[in-house]
Write a protein that holds these residues in place. Sequence first.
Motif, PDB file in Angstrom:
ATOM      1  N   ALA A   1       0.834  -1.207   0.000  1.00 21.93           N
ATOM      2  CA  ALA A   1       0.000   0.000   0.000  1.00 21.93           C
ATOM      3  C   ALA A   1       0.867   1.254   0.000  1.00 21.93           C
ATOM      4  CB  ALA A   1      -0.935  -0.001   1.210  1.00 21.93           C
ATOM      5  N   ASP A   2       1.987   1.228   0.725  1.00 25.23           N
ATOM      6  CA  ASP A   2       2.901   2.370   0.754  1.00 25.23           C
ATOM      7  C   ASP A   2       3.527   2.637  -0.607  1.00 25.23           C
ATOM      8  OD1 ASP A   2       2.387   2.661   3.449  1.00 25.23           O
ATOM      9  OD2 ASP A   2       4.183   1.566   4.083  1.00 25.23           O
ATOM     10  N   ARG A  45      -5.404  -7.224  -2.887  1.00 25.97           N
ATOM     11  CA  ARG A  45      -6.657  -7.969  -2.752  1.00 25.97           C
ATOM     12  C   ARG A  45      -6.332  -9.284  -2.072  1.00 25.97           C
ATOM     13  NH1 ARG A  45      -9.429  -9.274  -8.178  1.00 25.97           N
ATOM     14  NH2 ARG A  45      -9.716  -7.043  -8.088  1.00 25.97           N
ATOM     15  N   VAL A  46      -7.110  -9.630  -1.061  1.00 28.82           N
ATOM     16  CA  VAL A  46      -6.898 -10.860  -0.308  1.00 28.82           C
ATOM     17  C   VAL A  46      -8.202 -11.646  -0.304  1.00 28.82           C
ATOM     18  CG1 VAL A  46      -6.399 -11.813   1.986  1.00 28.82           C
ATOM     19  CG2 VAL A  46      -5.121  -9.834   1.158  1.00 28.82           C
ATOM     20  N   ILE A  71      -4.988  -3.375   2.922  1.00 24.59           N
ATOM     21  CA  ILE A  71      -5.760  -4.216   1.999  1.00 24.59           C
ATOM     22  C   ILE A  71      -6.903  -3.371   1.442  1.00 24.59           C
ATOM     23  CG2 ILE A  71      -7.305  -6.206   1.821  1.00 24.59           C
ATOM     24  CD1 ILE A  71      -5.649  -7.517   4.064  1.00 24.59           C
ATOM     25  N   GLU A  72      -7.044  -3.375   0.126  1.00 24.87           N
ATOM     26  CA  GLU A  72      -8.118  -2.610  -0.510  1.00 24.87           C
ATOM     27  C   GLU A  72      -9.386  -3.428  -0.691  1.00 24.87           C
ATOM     28  OE1 GLU A  72      -6.646  -1.058  -4.178  1.00 24.87           O
ATOM     29  OE2 GLU A  72      -5.381   0.403  -3.174  1.00 24.87           O
ATOM     30  N   HIS A  73      -9.247  -4.716  -0.965  1.00 23.21           N
ATOM     31  CA  HIS A  73     -10.379  -5.560  -1.308  1.00 23.21           C
ATOM     32  C   HIS A  73     -10.210  -6.893  -0.588  1.00 23.21           C
ATOM     33  CE1 HIS A  73     -12.803  -7.532  -4.859  1.00 23.21           C
ATOM     34  NE2 HIS A  73     -13.415  -7.652  -3.700  1.00 23.21           N
ATOM     35  N   LYS A  93     -12.025   1.318   3.551  1.00 22.35           N
ATOM     36  CA  LYS A  93     -11.390   0.092   3.072  1.00 22.35           C
ATOM     37  C   LYS A  93     -10.968  -0.737   4.273  1.00 22.35           C
ATOM     38  CE  LYS A  93      -9.743   2.182  -1.145  1.00 22.35           C
ATOM     39  NZ  LYS A  93      -8.600   2.627  -1.895  1.00 22.35           N
ATOM     40  N   PRO A  94     -10.917  -2.029   4.083  1.00 19.35           N
ATOM     41  CA  PRO A  94     -11.063  -2.741   2.829  1.00 19.35           C
ATOM     42  C   PRO A  94     -12.524  -2.865   2.396  1.00 19.35           C
ATOM     43  CG  PRO A  94     -10.687  -4.314   4.595  1.00 19.35           C
ATOM     44  CD  PRO A  94     -10.574  -2.941   5.195  1.00 19.35           C
TER      45      PRO A  94
END
Length: 170
Positions: free
Chosen positions: A3-4, A10-11, A33-35, A78-79
């Motif tokens: 993310a940095d 996505r997990v 985590i975005e998704h 998010k996520p």
Amino acid sequence: YAADKNIGVRVSSNLSMRDFSDEMAEKVVTSGIEHLIISCHGASQATYEKYMVGGDFERVIRNMRKLVEARNKLGRKKPFIDWQFLLFSHNQHEAKKAQAMAKEIGVDLLRLIYPNIPAEFKDEWRPRPEGEAVDYMPVAAGAPENGTSPKSAAPTNGHAKATQAPPPAK
């Protein structure tokens, strides 16, 4: 780290961890985590364990709630929490129940998917067209419930359509 570096993450998880604490849920939410895809293929213990042999449906639902609560508590968007529900002959009757649960829990999306089933198992596992299965489940308030696909629904995997819920209440 990802993310940095502006790398989307996505997990996918069955979210069946035994000791998933509130602190762990907060760490997931703040991890970048975005998704987050949560694979849960039932809306009751009986149907869930047909596919996830030995699994604990209530534990998965409890862990899902913890994630949504942590995200809300931290004021995060998010996520994006995506409940993935594979449709089979043994669970298609629970699609509407899963829809209600998803809305009540506060997940962003309930995605119903017709899985690729090997030919030798099709008769036993494939959903029946005359059953209650539909290709999406509205979670958002005001979404149509008559089986017509909303204009905002986009195909996912070419197998299902889904609708997005409004952001969680603060």
